[in-house]
Write a protein that holds these residues in place. Structure first.
Motif, PDB file in Angstrom:
ATOM      1  N   SER A  71      -9.781  16.996 -23.374  1.00 18.91           N
ATOM      2  CA  SER A  71     -10.853  17.391 -24.307  1.00 18.91           C
ATOM      3  C   SER A  71     -10.936  18.891 -24.499  1.00 18.91           C
ATOM      4  CB  SER A  71     -12.207  16.860 -23.790  1.00 18.91           C
ATOM      5  OG  SER A  71     -12.205  15.467 -23.668  1.00 18.91           O
ATOM      6  N   GLY A  72      -9.803  19.573 -24.375  1.00 20.47           N
ATOM      7  CA  GLY A  72      -9.829  21.028 -24.465  1.00 20.47           C
ATOM      8  C   GLY A  72     -10.367  21.554 -25.771  1.00 20.47           C
ATOM      9  N   GLU A  73     -10.255  20.760 -26.858  1.00 22.48           N
ATOM     10  CA  GLU A  73     -10.773  21.207 -28.153  1.00 22.48           C
ATOM     11  C   GLU A  73     -12.299  21.322 -28.158  1.00 22.48           C
ATOM     12  OE1 GLU A  73     -10.146  16.683 -28.648  1.00 22.48           O
ATOM     13  OE2 GLU A  73      -9.321  18.335 -27.480  1.00 22.48           O
ATOM     14  N   HIS A  74     -12.960  20.730 -27.154  1.00 22.93           N
ATOM     15  CA  HIS A  74     -14.425  20.785 -27.044  1.00 22.93           C
ATOM     16  C   HIS A  74     -14.896  21.732 -25.937  1.00 22.93           C
ATOM     17  CE1 HIS A  74     -14.934  17.353 -29.772  1.00 22.93           C
ATOM     18  NE2 HIS A  74     -13.892  16.827 -29.159  1.00 22.93           N
ATOM     19  N   GLN A  75     -13.963  22.453 -25.292  1.00 25.36           N
ATOM     20  CA  GLN A  75     -14.309  23.193 -24.088  1.00 25.36           C
ATOM     21  C   GLN A  75     -15.280  24.338 -24.333  1.00 25.36           C
ATOM     22  OE1 GLN A  75     -12.843  22.093 -20.819  1.00 25.36           O
ATOM     23  NE2 GLN A  75     -14.879  22.961 -20.597  1.00 25.36           N
ATOM     24  N   ASN A  76     -15.401  24.813 -25.556  1.00 25.22           N
ATOM     25  CA  ASN A  76     -16.355  25.899 -25.841  1.00 25.22           C
ATOM     26  C   ASN A  76     -17.801  25.427 -25.837  1.00 25.22           C
ATOM     27  OD1 ASN A  76     -14.471  27.940 -26.053  1.00 25.22           O
ATOM     28  ND2 ASN A  76     -14.144  27.648 -28.236  1.00 25.22           N
ATOM     29  N   PHE A  77     -18.032  24.125 -25.665  1.00 26.58           N
ATOM     30  CA  PHE A  77     -19.393  23.604 -25.555  1.00 26.58           C
ATOM     31  C   PHE A  77     -19.712  23.337 -24.084  1.00 26.58           C
ATOM     32  CE2 PHE A  77     -18.172  22.535 -29.868  1.00 26.58           C
ATOM     33  CZ  PHE A  77     -19.335  22.759 -30.610  1.00 26.58           C
ATOM     34  N   PRO A  78     -20.830  23.852 -23.590  1.00 28.35           N
ATOM     35  CA  PRO A  78     -21.195  23.599 -22.192  1.00 28.35           C
ATOM     36  C   PRO A  78     -21.287  22.109 -21.899  1.00 28.35           C
ATOM     37  CG  PRO A  78     -22.635  25.264 -23.172  1.00 28.35           C
ATOM     38  CD  PRO A  78     -21.831  24.686 -24.291  1.00 28.35           C
ATOM     39  N   GLY A  79     -20.847  21.725 -20.713  1.00 31.21           N
ATOM     40  CA  GLY A  79     -20.926  20.339 -20.278  1.00 31.21           C
ATOM     41  C   GLY A  79     -19.642  19.559 -20.430  1.00 31.21           C
ATOM     42  N   THR A  80     -18.740  20.021 -21.304  1.00 31.52           N
ATOM     43  CA  THR A  80     -17.472  19.339 -21.485  1.00 31.52           C
ATOM     44  C   THR A  80     -16.639  19.446 -20.210  1.00 31.52           C
ATOM     45  OG1 THR A  80     -17.404  19.663 -23.879  1.00 31.52           O
ATOM     46  CG2 THR A  80     -15.285  19.367 -22.772  1.00 31.52           C
ATOM     47  N   VAL A  81     -16.017  18.337 -19.812  1.00 34.65           N
ATOM     48  CA  VAL A  81     -15.139  18.302 -18.638  1.00 34.65           C
ATOM     49  C   VAL A  81     -13.800  17.715 -19.068  1.00 34.65           C
ATOM     50  CG1 VAL A  81     -14.823  17.479 -16.282  1.00 34.65           C
ATOM     51  CG2 VAL A  81     -17.136  17.918 -17.133  1.00 34.65           C
ATOM     52  N   SER A  82     -12.758  18.534 -19.065  1.00 38.43           N
ATOM     53  CA  SER A  82     -11.437  18.098 -19.502  1.00 38.43           C
ATOM     54  C   SER A  82     -10.431  18.253 -18.368  1.00 38.43           C
ATOM     55  CB  SER A  82     -10.982  18.931 -20.706  1.00 38.43           C
ATOM     56  OG  SER A  82      -9.639  18.641 -21.045  1.00 38.43           O
ATOM     57  N   ILE A  83      -9.557  17.251 -18.200  1.00 40.22           N
ATOM     58  CA  ILE A  83      -8.488  17.390 -17.215  1.00 40.22           C
ATOM     59  C   ILE A  83      -7.158  17.715 -17.900  1.00 40.22           C
ATOM     60  CG2 ILE A  83      -9.613  15.911 -15.529  1.00 40.22           C
ATOM     61  CD1 ILE A  83      -7.710  13.658 -16.301  1.00 40.22           C
ATOM     62  N   GLY A  84      -7.126  17.778 -19.213  1.00 35.38           N
ATOM     63  CA  GLY A  84      -5.927  18.170 -19.938  1.00 35.38           C
ATOM     64  C   GLY A  84      -4.893  17.066 -20.052  1.00 35.38           C
ATOM     65  N   THR A  85      -3.945  17.277 -20.931  1.00 33.31           N
ATOM     66  CA  THR A  85      -2.944  16.252 -21.234  1.00 33.31           C
ATOM     67  C   THR A  85      -2.035  15.940 -20.057  1.00 33.31           C
ATOM     68  OG1 THR A  85      -2.942  16.727 -23.607  1.00 33.31           O
ATOM     69  CG2 THR A  85      -0.952  15.741 -22.705  1.00 33.31           C
ATOM     70  N   GLU A  86      -1.521  16.960 -19.391  1.00 35.44           N
ATOM     71  CA  GLU A  86      -0.563  16.739 -18.303  1.00 35.44           C
ATOM     72  C   GLU A  86      -1.193  15.955 -17.155  1.00 35.44           C
ATOM     73  OE1 GLU A  86       2.445  19.274 -15.354  1.00 35.44           O
ATOM     74  OE2 GLU A  86       1.332  20.291 -16.955  1.00 35.44           O
ATOM     75  N   ALA A  87      -2.397  16.364 -16.752  1.00 34.48           N
ATOM     76  CA  ALA A  87      -3.066  15.664 -15.650  1.00 34.48           C
ATOM     77  C   ALA A  87      -3.430  14.236 -16.042  1.00 34.48           C
ATOM     78  CB  ALA A  87      -4.315  16.429 -15.214  1.00 34.48           C
ATOM     79  N   LEU A  88      -3.917  14.058 -17.271  1.00 33.28           N
ATOM     80  CA  LEU A  88      -4.270  12.713 -17.720  1.00 33.28           C
ATOM     81  C   LEU A  88      -3.043  11.816 -17.729  1.00 33.28           C
ATOM     82  CD1 LEU A  88      -6.271  10.664 -18.866  1.00 33.28           C
ATOM     83  CD2 LEU A  88      -5.811  11.601 -21.149  1.00 33.28           C
ATOM     84  N   ALA A  89      -1.918  12.321 -18.204  1.00 36.06           N
ATOM     85  CA  ALA A  89      -0.697  11.525 -18.217  1.00 36.06           C
ATOM     86  C   ALA A  89      -0.319  11.082 -16.805  1.00 36.06           C
ATOM     87  CB  ALA A  89       0.445  12.308 -18.862  1.00 36.06           C
ATOM     88  N   MET A  90      -0.428  11.988 -15.843  1.00 41.24           N
ATOM     89  CA  MET A  90      -0.088  11.618 -14.463  1.00 41.24           C
ATOM     90  C   MET A  90      -1.056  10.591 -13.897  1.00 41.24           C
ATOM     91  SD  MET A  90       2.729  12.880 -13.673  1.00 41.24           S
ATOM     92  CE  MET A  90       2.608  12.191 -12.028  1.00 41.24           C
ATOM     93  N   VAL A  91      -2.342  10.715 -14.236  1.00 37.50           N
ATOM     94  CA  VAL A  91      -3.317   9.725 -13.778  1.00 37.50           C
ATOM     95  C   VAL A  91      -2.978   8.350 -14.340  1.00 37.50           C
ATOM     96  CG1 VAL A  91      -5.736   9.008 -13.942  1.00 37.50           C
ATOM     97  CG2 VAL A  91      -5.182  11.373 -13.378  1.00 37.50           C
ATOM     98  N   ILE A  92      -2.674   8.297 -15.630  1.00 38.54           N
ATOM     99  CA  ILE A  92      -2.316   7.016 -16.254  1.00 38.54           C
ATOM    100  C   ILE A  92      -1.074   6.426 -15.590  1.00 38.54           C
ATOM    101  CG2 ILE A  92      -1.479   5.937 -18.378  1.00 38.54           C
ATOM    102  CD1 ILE A  92      -3.265   7.961 -19.909  1.00 38.54           C
ATOM    103  N   ILE A  93      -0.084   7.258 -15.346  1.00 37.85           N
ATOM    104  CA  ILE A  93       1.157   6.782 -14.718  1.00 37.85           C
ATOM    105  C   ILE A  93       0.873   6.163 -13.359  1.00 37.85           C
ATOM    106  CG2 ILE A  93       3.312   7.579 -13.647  1.00 37.85           C
ATOM    107  CD1 ILE A  93       3.462   9.627 -16.037  1.00 37.85           C
ATOM    108  N   GLU A  94       0.097   6.845 -12.534  1.00 39.87           N
ATOM    109  CA  GLU A  94      -0.170   6.319 -11.202  1.00 39.87           C
ATOM    110  C   GLU A  94      -1.085   5.098 -11.243  1.00 39.87           C
ATOM    111  OE1 GLU A  94       1.502   7.095  -8.614  1.00 39.87           O
ATOM    112  OE2 GLU A  94       2.558   8.680  -9.687  1.00 39.87           O
ATOM    113  N   LEU A  95      -2.046   5.081 -12.167  1.00 39.13           N
ATOM    114  CA  LEU A  95      -2.900   3.902 -12.322  1.00 39.13           C
ATOM    115  C   LEU A  95      -2.075   2.664 -12.663  1.00 39.13           C
ATOM    116  CD1 LEU A  95      -6.017   5.173 -14.340  1.00 39.13           C
ATOM    117  CD2 LEU A  95      -6.035   4.180 -12.053  1.00 39.13           C
TER     118      LEU A  95
END
Length: 258
Positions: A71-95
């Motif tokens: 969700s990096g495109e929303h990071q300029n708004f307070p409260g947004t929490v993004s793990i980014g594309t690379e980390a998300l891909a690894m989470v999906i792979i391990e899941l």
């Protein structure tokens, strides 16, 4: 049968079920919708699809939702929490590698467009490893991009208490094709100070119910059709073309920096 993994026990699980995994995000959705909007919608779609498939005789399990995405495109708004594309891909792979030890088919039910790059990369790799995995978008044919009529109507339908009606205002209504360049390079706030891409002012629960039905019917058709495109996305063969997954703006180049 249909069960929720989080509330089940291992002896109660059917052998090799279809497992639906909702993917969402924790990101701003304007001044009127909660950060969990994408996760709420993806979870609701997965639950309803699982119920409908179970009626047809399929054994389906809904896994707990993944509430963080790219969700990096929303990071300029307070409260947004993004793990980014690379980390998300690894989470999906391990899941999926873990789920594959006991599941049959695995379908990732995606509620956030910013997750697409991670989904495409991870599912391609996983399918190359022999895993029975694909993904399906929560989409409607005429939906807007973010926190607009589509998502606001659906939240009004699912749980109206989550919508701050006093804060509903029009957002950026310029066509996404004209906004995409700045959105990718500078983020959502550069094109919409409120964080809204669309106009939620006409949203109603009735409209939301129709959108929700369209989303669920589309995901169910994709699962039953079992036709997978080169991105690992289940095709909706009832439509002449596969619509772009929505609701959410296209993933921004900025997201890998979060």
């Amino acid at each position: 049968m249909h069960g929720e993994l989080a509330y089940s026990t291992w002896p109660a699980l059917p052998p090799t079920p279809v497992v639906l995994v909702p993917l969402g995000s924790t990101e701003q959705h304007g001044p009127h919708l909660p950060f969990s909007t994408d996760t709420i919608i993806a979870s609701a779609v997965a639950q309803r699809v699982a119920t409908d498939l179970s009626i047809r005789g399929h054994c389906v399990v809904v896994a707990p939702a993944l509430p963080y995405g790219a969700s990096g495109e929303h990071q300029n708004f307070p409260g947004t929490v993004s793990i980014g594309t690379e980390a998300l891909a690894m989470v999906i792979i391990e899941l999926v590698r873990s789920l594959s030890t006991w599941a049959g088919r695995i379908v990732l039910v995606n509620g956030h467009g910013g997750n697409l790059a991670a989904l495409t990369a991870s599912v391609s790799l996983l399918r190359g490893e022999g895993h029975a995995v694909a993904w399906a978008p929560c989409t409607v044919a005429r939906g807007d991009a973010h926190a607009g009529l589509t998502e606001t109507s659906i939240l009004l339908h699912l749980d109206a208490k989550l919508v701050d009606l006093a804060s509903v205002v029009p957002g950026a209504t310029t066509p996404m094709s004209a906004l995409l360049g700045r959105l990718k390079s500078e983020g959502v706030r550069a094109v919409s100070p409120t964080g809204i891409l669309g106009d939620p002012t006409g949203a109603t629960a009735t409209t939301g119910a129709a959108f929700m039905s369209e989303m669920c019917e589309g995901v169910q058709r994709r699962i039953l059709d079992e036709s997978i495109d080169p991105r690992g996305c289940l095709r909706d063969l009832a439509r002449s073309t596969t619509p772009a997954p929505a609701p959410a703006p296209a993933p921004a180049a900025r997201e890998d920096r979060t």
